[in-house]
Scaffold this motif. Structure first.
Motif, mmCIF file in Angstrom:
data_model
loop_
_atom_site.group_PDB
_atom_site.id
_atom_site.type_symbol
_atom_site.label_atom_id
_atom_site.label_comp_id
_atom_site.label_asym_id
_atom_site.label_seq_id
_atom_site.Cartn_x
_atom_site.Cartn_y
_atom_site.Cartn_z
ATOM 1 N N TYR A 1 18.215 15.319 -37.123
ATOM 2 C CA TYR A 1 17.968 16.676 -37.624
ATOM 3 C C TYR A 1 16.589 17.170 -37.211
ATOM 4 C CZ TYR A 1 16.645 20.266 -41.041
ATOM 5 O OH TYR A 1 16.184 21.406 -41.634
ATOM 6 N N GLU A 2 15.567 16.351 -37.434
ATOM 7 C CA GLU A 2 14.196 16.790 -37.173
ATOM 8 C C GLU A 2 13.902 16.920 -35.677
ATOM 9 O OE1 GLU A 2 12.219 17.933 -39.237
ATOM 10 O OE2 GLU A 2 12.611 17.095 -41.209
ATOM 11 N N SER A 3 14.492 16.077 -34.865
ATOM 12 C CA SER A 3 14.208 16.126 -33.424
ATOM 13 C C SER A 3 15.096 17.124 -32.695
ATOM 14 C CB SER A 3 14.392 14.737 -32.803
ATOM 15 O OG SER A 3 15.749 14.316 -32.913
ATOM 16 N N GLY A 4 16.063 17.718 -33.410
ATOM 17 C CA GLY A 4 17.012 18.617 -32.756
ATOM 18 C C GLY A 4 16.716 20.090 -32.907
ATOM 19 N N PHE A 5 15.517 20.436 -33.428
ATOM 20 C CA PHE A 5 15.210 21.844 -33.657
ATOM 21 C C PHE A 5 15.128 22.617 -32.343
ATOM 22 C CE2 PHE A 5 14.720 20.898 -37.962
ATOM 23 C CZ PHE A 5 14.511 22.071 -38.676
ATOM 24 N N ASP A 6 15.906 23.708 -32.277
ATOM 25 C CA ASP A 6 15.917 24.650 -31.148
ATOM 26 C C ASP A 6 16.249 23.978 -29.819
ATOM 27 O OD1 ASP A 6 15.214 27.326 -32.305
ATOM 28 O OD2 ASP A 6 13.501 26.186 -33.036
ATOM 29 N N ARG A 7 17.051 22.929 -29.877
ATOM 30 C CA ARG A 7 17.519 22.300 -28.642
ATOM 31 C C ARG A 7 18.784 22.956 -28.115
ATOM 32 N NH1 ARG A 7 17.824 16.157 -30.198
ATOM 33 N NH2 ARG A 7 19.784 16.512 -29.126
ATOM 34 N N PHE A 8 19.339 23.898 -28.867
ATOM 35 C CA PHE A 8 20.611 24.498 -28.482
ATOM 36 C C PHE A 8 20.441 25.676 -27.528
ATOM 37 C CE2 PHE A 8 19.116 26.274 -32.471
ATOM 38 C CZ PHE A 8 19.179 27.642 -32.249
ATOM 39 N N ILE B 1 24.512 42.968 -36.000
ATOM 40 C CA ILE B 1 24.711 41.727 -36.770
ATOM 41 C C ILE B 1 24.798 40.564 -35.791
ATOM 42 C CG2 ILE B 1 26.152 40.525 -38.455
ATOM 43 C CD1 ILE B 1 24.964 43.090 -39.560
ATOM 44 N N ILE B 2 24.054 39.502 -36.068
ATOM 45 C CA ILE B 2 24.165 38.284 -35.269
ATOM 46 C C ILE B 2 24.813 37.191 -36.112
ATOM 47 C CG2 ILE B 2 22.179 38.831 -33.814
ATOM 48 C CD1 ILE B 2 20.533 36.871 -35.483
ATOM 49 N N ALA B 3 25.353 36.184 -35.416
ATOM 50 C CA ALA B 3 25.981 35.060 -36.117
ATOM 51 C C ALA B 3 24.916 34.293 -36.902
ATOM 52 C CB ALA B 3 26.665 34.138 -35.118
ATOM 53 N N ASN B 4 25.357 33.618 -37.956
ATOM 54 C CA ASN B 4 24.422 32.809 -38.739
ATOM 55 C C ASN B 4 23.741 31.790 -37.830
ATOM 56 O OD1 ASN B 4 25.060 34.109 -41.146
ATOM 57 N ND2 ASN B 4 26.709 32.680 -41.618
ATOM 58 N N PRO B 5 22.419 31.714 -37.863
ATOM 59 C CA PRO B 5 21.720 30.787 -36.968
ATOM 60 C C PRO B 5 21.990 29.338 -37.356
ATOM 61 C CG PRO B 5 20.198 31.745 -38.554
ATOM 62 C CD PRO B 5 21.500 32.467 -38.736
ATOM 63 N N PRO B 6 21.858 28.421 -36.400
ATOM 64 C CA PRO B 6 22.003 26.990 -36.719
ATOM 65 C C PRO B 6 20.979 26.579 -37.766
ATOM 66 C CG PRO B 6 22.033 27.338 -34.343
ATOM 67 C CD PRO B 6 21.644 28.643 -34.961
ATOM 68 N N ILE B 7 21.288 25.501 -38.441
ATOM 69 C CA ILE B 7 20.433 25.059 -39.541
ATOM 70 C C ILE B 7 19.109 24.501 -39.037
ATOM 71 C CG2 ILE B 7 21.207 22.660 -39.730
ATOM 72 C CD1 ILE B 7 21.466 23.199 -42.768
ATOM 73 N N ASN B 8 19.079 24.046 -37.780
ATOM 74 C CA ASN B 8 17.858 23.443 -37.244
ATOM 75 C C ASN B 8 17.217 24.351 -36.197
ATOM 76 O OD1 ASN B 8 19.994 23.030 -35.533
ATOM 77 N ND2 ASN B 8 19.419 20.961 -34.948
ATOM 78 N N THR B 9 16.711 25.484 -36.668
ATOM 79 C CA THR B 9 15.916 26.380 -35.837
ATOM 80 C C THR B 9 14.667 26.784 -36.609
ATOM 81 O OG1 THR B 9 15.847 28.467 -34.622
ATOM 82 C CG2 THR B 9 17.207 28.413 -36.607
ATOM 83 N N ASP B 10 13.572 26.947 -35.876
ATOM 84 C CA ASP B 10 12.327 27.386 -36.495
ATOM 85 C C ASP B 10 12.163 28.900 -36.437
ATOM 86 O OD1 ASP B 10 11.061 24.989 -37.415
ATOM 87 O OD2 ASP B 10 10.756 24.408 -35.333
#
Length: 810
Positions: A43-50, A192-201
């Motif tokens: 979770y912590e290392s995956g922020f904004d990797r998408f 309207i944009i889609a709900n952002p992923p949970i692991n974004t800053d």
């Protein structure tokens, strides 16, 4: 053939139930612990990797060096920076300005932009960005309605699906309706944009057009679009590099840009600009992000190491117990070889047993981990709604760990047992030879308890440091002070609010300020002292507050007086650290002298306040000036004298609703803010406690199995000794001595390793404890006592056995 191997393996495991249970317990607990740590790590290392272009997205950050040696870091840049950068560095593919977070109060107006209703109002803390359309070319947040082009216009906002449903009930009906931001700016929902992923800053639940900020810069942040001298960390700049452009090339261009726009204008400080990759946004604590949530790579490295050590210890248990088991099964191996079994077939057979144990342990460990996932929030910042079951990376990790454990834990026993010579195996001579001298089992026990010692000492150090931090003299009162957010749109009503609160005898004092005495908010700048024509060689940190600030928070004057309401001289108060940095030893000597911050007017110093911790214990004391400036009063502080705090808070809420009906109420006690400073450290302390306990438990499982085997191997010797008059105590001592010696060696090896790593960790704090001998002594005594209890259980059982039974075979 495979089915035959598995069938035989299953029967063998049932035959040796105790061996199977010990292995399954150790491996399943190890797998569960390792899996939970991986969930946090993933979770912590995956922020904004998408984001598809993540490898080419960078943030321009700044380092400022002052002549006095002070070094500051900020991700912020002045507002004219982006337009100048587009002219001077046309090589960059994209440049996007981002302001955040807005921390806005949002009032839902509906379809009528002139609606004056305040029924639906929300305080969105740590939320909301202002940016340009090009933002959505760099970052992948899909659109459900509208396009990025709507952000070209002023007074336009884009909402996420969940935020639109929160405000309007149905997101399809949100476009075209109106919101009011901070009771000042009416904006129209444009998309309207889609709900952002949970692991974004990036808090993109609400995104307003940057053009709105251009037209009203003072309503959103500080400075203006012509001023290079004002910088806010909220104004950040992201760039997209061309595919073949090196980071070093851009950093050299930024150095020239800095010389052109900064360093020629101010020779007293040196400003260095450089690129920080998107991958560091969540991990580089020098530069804040938009989410108020950062986890350093050191923490991630620590999680990874602990996970590897726990699994390693579980594998060590397996190897230890399997090697001990080989002594029992030597006859079986000899017979199989005599009857024609090849070494390859025996290896397959032993690997089949290992795979069965490991597979069952992984399944059981995964179930345990899934049940414990809701508790992860206690040791991490993993949200409860994290999608674990649907994450393919988690399942891939489970498969990988199954194969890895099977290979690592199964290889040695399979190779050792399949290599027994038939004659020696049938005569059971392998047992005696394999367990004498400095054997593998002994080495592995040393490693296990060495790891346990490291974790136990780490636990003691972190707990002691946290207790030390909690007991620090902060220089102010944090108890019974209630803080709330003020809306500067209605600053003219602040005095009426104060008067309303002070009518309640349970409220002792009320103060309005830019922030509380200790917070993450840092407002600093250049300053001059004593009417000198040049600025000092270090930065001065500023707090803006009214005349009741010192009384409300219990700050103590050491000289002079506090400024008064309506003071025409515009006097101010400074702290002792400022005097020390100026080389002044007598606090009374500065009373009446003038100080000037930035380009403002000179102010006389009316008082000197005793030093107080303006930030966490990680940072040193800063030079501070406190001055009245009502346009920057965003926080209220209310000192409560009653013990019935809930009743007082209820009164505060009613008074707030009476004076500020347009403003959403948001408040909490000051001591909660202080607790938030050390949230991550407390979580790490709890993590150490949990996994130190698990490591000791896993080590003791292996020790218990070895002690059981050794007691059985020496049963006849024990019988002879009892016949010759040996006491139970002497037999227990004899059987325990060898194991306790190994534990002692482990402690000697593990202690300096623990000292090294915990010394490195303590370097994060300006205020810290000294690592003392007693911390290692407690860890050592704990390890030895637990090991002795574990071994003694089997030792006492063997010592109490009737010697007639053990010698009957002779």
């Amino acid at each position: 053939m495979l089915s035959t191997h598995l069938k035989i393996a299953f029967r063998t495991l049932l035959r040796y139930r105790n061996y199977t249970i010990l292995n399954v317990m150790g491996l399943s607990i190890g797998v569960a612990a390792c899996l939970l740590l991986y969930v946090v790590y993933n979770y912590e290392s995956g922020f904004d990797r998408f984001h598809a272009k993540q490898d080419r997205i960078y943030r321009i950050v700044r380092q400022t060096q002052y002549p006095g040696g002070q070094v500051d870091y900020t991700p912020g840049n002045p507002l004219p920076f982006a337009p100048a950068l587009k002219v001077d560095l046309p090589q960059l593919e994209q440049i996007v300005s981002v302001y955040g977070t807005m921390d806005a109060q949002v009032t839902v107006l509906g379809k009528d932009a002139n609606n004056n209703s305040t029924d639906q109002k929300f305080r969105e803390e740590d939320d909301g960005l202002m940016t340009e359309p090009v933002f959505f070319e760099l970052f992948d947040f899909p659109w459900l309605s509208g396009t990025k082009a709507v952000l070209k216009d002023p007074n336009v906002v884009v909402l996420s699906q969940r935020r639109a449903e929160k405000y309007f009930g149905n997101w399809q009906d949100a476009v075209g309706q109106y919101l009011k931001i901070n009771n000042k700016t009416v904006v129209k929902v444009g998309g309207i944009i889609a709900n952002p992923p949970i692991n974004t800053d990036f808090p993109v639940d609400m995104v307003a057009s940057y053009e709105t900020k251009r037209q009203h810069p003072l309503l959103f942040g500080f400075g203006d679009f012509e001023n290079w001298g004002s910088t806010s960390s909220s104004d950040q700049l992201f760039v997209l590099l061309p595919e073949n452009m090196a980071v070093e090339t851009v950093n050299k261009l930024l150095a020239k840009f800095s010389s052109k726009h900064y360093n020629k204008k101010d020779d007293k400080k040196k400003i260095s600009l450089f690129l920080s990759p998107l991958a560091d946004l969540h991990h580089d604590s020098r530069f804040n992000n938009f989410s108020a949530h950062q986890t350093s790579r050191t923490v991630l490295w620590t999680l990874g190491v602990i996970g590897v050590l726990i699994i390693f210890m579980a594998c060590v248990n397996f190897v230890n117990l399997a090697t001990v088991q080989s002594a029992r099964r030597s006859m079986e191996v000899g017979v199989r070889k005599v009857l024609g079994s090849s070494r390859r077939e025996l290896i397959r057979q032993f690997f089949s047993e290992t795979i069965l144990i490991v597979s069952f342990s992984v399944i059981l460990g995964t179930l345990i981990a899934m049940l414990c996932i809701p508790l992860l929030g206690k040791i991490s910042q993993v949200p409860a709604e994290l999608p674990v079951v649907t994450n393919p990376e988690i399942w891939l990790f489970i498969i990988d760990i199954t194969l890895l454990i099977s290979l690592a834990a199964g290889s040695y026993p399979a190779l050792v047992m399949s290599g027994f010579k038939p004659i020696e195996a049938i005569k059971s001579k392998v047992a005696t030879r394999s367990l004498t001298g400095i054997s593998l089992q002994k080495a592995l026990i040393i490693i296990q308890f060495g790891v346990s010692q490291i974790l136990v000492v780490g636990t003691i150090v972190t707990i002691t440091q946290m207790n030390f931090v909690q007991s620090l003299d902060l220089g102010f009162v944090k108890e019974s002070v209630y803080t709330l957010v003020l809306d500067d749109a209605y600053a003219s009503r602040n005095q009426a609010f104060k008067n309303e609160l002070l009518q309640n005898p349970e409220i002792e004092s009320v103060s309005f300020a830019s922030d509380v005495p200790s917070s993450d908010d840092k407002w600093s700048g250049n300053f001059a002292f004593d009417n000198r024509g040049v600025d000092e060689e270090f930065q001065l940190f500023q707090k803006f507050a009214d005349e009741d600030y010192l009384e409300t928070y219990g700050l103590q004057l050491v000289a002079g007086t506090v400024f008064r309401a309506g003071d025409s001289t515009k006097s101010c108060v400074v702290n002792e650290t400022l005097l020390r940095k100026l080389g002044i030893s007598d606090a009374n000597a500065v009373i009446g002298k003038n100080i000037r911050t930035g380009g403002s007017d000179w102010r006389p110093i009316s008082g000197v306040v005793k030093d107080f911790k303006s930030s966490s214990a990680r940072e040193a004391l800063q030079p501070i000036v406190i001055m009245p400036m009502s346009q920057f009063y965003w926080q209220g502080g209310i000192k409560i004298r009653t013990r019935n705090l809930s009743k007082a808070v209820s009164y505060i809420e009613k008074a707030h609703a009476k004076i500020f009906p347009e403003v959403a109420f948001q408040g909490k006690f000051f001591d909660e803010t202080i607790e938030d400073f050390y949230k991550q450290e407390k979580q790490m302390s709890l993590l150490y406690q949990i996994f130190a306990g698990l490591s000791i438990f896993i080590a003791c499982l292996g020790l218990f199995g070895l002690a059981t085997f050794m007691a059985q191997q020496r049963m006849k010797e024990i019988g002879v000794r009892k016949v010759l008059g040996a006491s139970v105590g002497s037999i227990v001592g004899m059987l325990s001595k060898d194991f306790l010696t190994l534990v002692f060696i482990a402690i000697v090896i593990g202690s300096p390793v623990a000292w090294y790593f915990m010394t490195k960790w303590l370097q994060n704090f300006q205020y810290k404890i000294e690592i003392s001998w007693w911390m290692f002594a407690i860890g050592a005594v704990l390890g030895i006592v637990i090991a002795f209890i574990t071994v003694s259980f089997q030792s006492i059982k063997a010592a109490l056995t009737n010697p007639v039974k053990s010698l009957r075979g002779e």
